[in-house]
Design a protein around this motif. Sequence first.
Motif, PDB file in Angstrom:
ATOM      1  N   PHE A  46       0.831  -1.203   0.000  1.00 53.06           N
ATOM      2  CA  PHE A  46       0.000   0.000   0.000  1.00 53.06           C
ATOM      3  C   PHE A  46       0.867   1.255   0.000  1.00 53.06           C
ATOM      4  CE2 PHE A  46      -3.654  -2.563   0.722  1.00 53.06           C
ATOM      5  CZ  PHE A  46      -4.725  -1.777   0.314  1.00 53.06           C
ATOM      6  N   ASP A  47       1.939   1.260   0.780  1.00 52.07           N
ATOM      7  CA  ASP A  47       2.847   2.404   0.777  1.00 52.07           C
ATOM      8  C   ASP A  47       3.429   2.643  -0.612  1.00 52.07           C
ATOM      9  OD1 ASP A  47       2.466   2.986   3.408  1.00 52.07           O
ATOM     10  OD2 ASP A  47       4.293   1.976   4.100  1.00 52.07           O
ATOM     11  N   LEU A  48       3.846   1.586  -1.254  1.00 53.99           N
ATOM     12  CA  LEU A  48       4.427   1.708  -2.588  1.00 53.99           C
ATOM     13  C   LEU A  48       3.412   2.254  -3.592  1.00 53.99           C
ATOM     14  CD1 LEU A  48       6.937   1.135  -4.331  1.00 53.99           C
ATOM     15  CD2 LEU A  48       5.958  -1.109  -4.785  1.00 53.99           C
ATOM     16  N   VAL A  49       2.193   1.754  -3.539  1.00 54.82           N
ATOM     17  CA  VAL A  49       1.158   2.218  -4.464  1.00 54.82           C
ATOM     18  C   VAL A  49       0.850   3.692  -4.240  1.00 54.82           C
ATOM     19  CG1 VAL A  49      -1.302   2.012  -5.012  1.00 54.82           C
ATOM     20  CG2 VAL A  49       0.108  -0.031  -4.836  1.00 54.82           C
ATOM     21  N   PHE A  50       0.654   4.100  -2.985  1.00 56.90           N
ATOM     22  CA  PHE A  50       0.284   5.482  -2.722  1.00 56.90           C
ATOM     23  C   PHE A  50       1.445   6.445  -2.932  1.00 56.90           C
ATOM     24  CE2 PHE A  50      -3.161   3.437  -0.224  1.00 56.90           C
ATOM     25  CZ  PHE A  50      -4.195   3.906  -1.007  1.00 56.90           C
ATOM     26  N   LEU A  51       2.666   6.047  -2.631  1.00 53.07           N
ATOM     27  CA  LEU A  51       3.806   6.922  -2.902  1.00 53.07           C
ATOM     28  C   LEU A  51       4.047   7.075  -4.403  1.00 53.07           C
ATOM     29  CD1 LEU A  51       6.303   5.904  -0.099  1.00 53.07           C
ATOM     30  CD2 LEU A  51       5.067   8.057  -0.343  1.00 53.07           C
ATOM     31  N   THR A  52       3.827   6.010  -5.165  1.00 47.84           N
ATOM     32  CA  THR A  52       3.946   6.107  -6.617  1.00 47.84           C
ATOM     33  C   THR A  52       2.874   7.014  -7.198  1.00 47.84           C
ATOM     34  OG1 THR A  52       4.866   3.881  -6.680  1.00 47.84           O
ATOM     35  CG2 THR A  52       4.042   4.771  -8.751  1.00 47.84           C
ATOM     36  N   ALA A  53       1.653   6.890  -6.703  1.00 48.66           N
ATOM     37  CA  ALA A  53       0.567   7.761  -7.174  1.00 48.66           C
ATOM     38  C   ALA A  53       0.857   9.209  -6.823  1.00 48.66           C
ATOM     39  CB  ALA A  53      -0.764   7.318  -6.572  1.00 48.66           C
ATOM     40  N   LEU A  54       1.389   9.454  -5.634  1.00 43.03           N
ATOM     41  CA  LEU A  54       1.747  10.818  -5.257  1.00 43.03           C
ATOM     42  C   LEU A  54       2.848  11.362  -6.146  1.00 43.03           C
ATOM     43  CD1 LEU A  54       1.517  13.213  -3.274  1.00 43.03           C
ATOM     44  CD2 LEU A  54       3.259  12.058  -1.909  1.00 43.03           C
ATOM     45  N   TRP A  55       3.835  10.540  -6.447  1.00 41.06           N
ATOM     46  CA  TRP A  55       4.941  10.972  -7.294  1.00 41.06           C
ATOM     47  C   TRP A  55       4.442  11.295  -8.701  1.00 41.06           C
ATOM     48  CZ3 TRP A  55       7.539   8.001 -11.256  1.00 41.06           C
ATOM     49  CH2 TRP A  55       8.676   8.621 -11.751  1.00 41.06           C
ATOM     50  N   LEU A  56       3.521  10.491  -9.214  1.00 38.42           N
ATOM     51  CA  LEU A  56       3.020  10.707 -10.570  1.00 38.42           C
ATOM     52  C   LEU A  56       2.058  11.891 -10.669  1.00 38.42           C
ATOM     53  CD1 LEU A  56       2.378   7.041 -11.736  1.00 38.42           C
ATOM     54  CD2 LEU A  56       4.172   8.584 -12.517  1.00 38.42           C
ATOM     55  N   PHE A  57       1.188  12.049  -9.688  1.00 39.77           N
ATOM     56  CA  PHE A  57       0.128  13.043  -9.787  1.00 39.77           C
ATOM     57  C   PHE A  57       0.295  14.212  -8.832  1.00 39.77           C
ATOM     58  CE2 PHE A  57      -1.947   8.923 -10.859  1.00 39.77           C
ATOM     59  CZ  PHE A  57      -2.094   9.182 -12.209  1.00 39.77           C
ATOM     60  N   GLY A  58       1.384  14.277  -8.088  1.00 36.44           N
ATOM     61  CA  GLY A  58       1.575  15.324  -7.092  1.00 36.44           C
ATOM     62  C   GLY A  58       1.589  16.720  -7.669  1.00 36.44           C
ATOM     63  N   GLU A  59       2.345  16.915  -8.733  1.00 36.55           N
ATOM     64  CA  GLU A  59       2.414  18.249  -9.337  1.00 36.55           C
ATOM     65  C   GLU A  59       1.071  18.668  -9.912  1.00 36.55           C
ATOM     66  OE1 GLU A  59       5.585  19.180 -11.994  1.00 36.55           O
ATOM     67  OE2 GLU A  59       6.956  17.846 -10.930  1.00 36.55           O
ATOM     68  N   TYR A  60       0.389  17.740 -10.525  1.00 38.09           N
ATOM     69  CA  TYR A  60      -0.919  18.041 -11.113  1.00 38.09           C
ATOM     70  C   TYR A  60      -1.926  18.432 -10.031  1.00 38.09           C
ATOM     71  CZ  TYR A  60      -5.426  17.320 -13.358  1.00 38.09           C
ATOM     72  OH  TYR A  60      -6.700  17.492 -13.806  1.00 38.09           O
ATOM     73  N   LEU A  61      -1.898  17.753  -8.893  1.00 35.12           N
ATOM     74  CA  LEU A  61      -2.849  18.029  -7.836  1.00 35.12           C
ATOM     75  C   LEU A  61      -2.540  19.325  -7.085  1.00 35.12           C
ATOM     76  CD1 LEU A  61      -3.262  14.453  -6.358  1.00 35.12           C
ATOM     77  CD2 LEU A  61      -4.898  15.719  -7.746  1.00 35.12           C
TER      78      LEU A  61
END
Length: 64
Positions: A46-61
């Motif tokens: 779960f940590d890996l999935v959410f950190l990857t999602a944050l890395w991918l979509f962080g700037e956009y959000l």
Amino acid sequence: MRELLLPMLLLPLLVPILLASTEATVALLGENPALRLDWMAILAAFDLVFLTALWLFGEYLLEE
């Protein structure tokens, strides 16, 4: 109805995390303390999935 949308969306995401963290804590506080790797693997996934999602979509959000 908008007030119910966030809890209903978060519930399926939080249940596995709550179960895994509770079971890992129970195993550590038990009679023979041991770190259960199966529950830790779920938490790490779960940590890996959410950190990857944050890395991918962080700037956009965080754009204004």
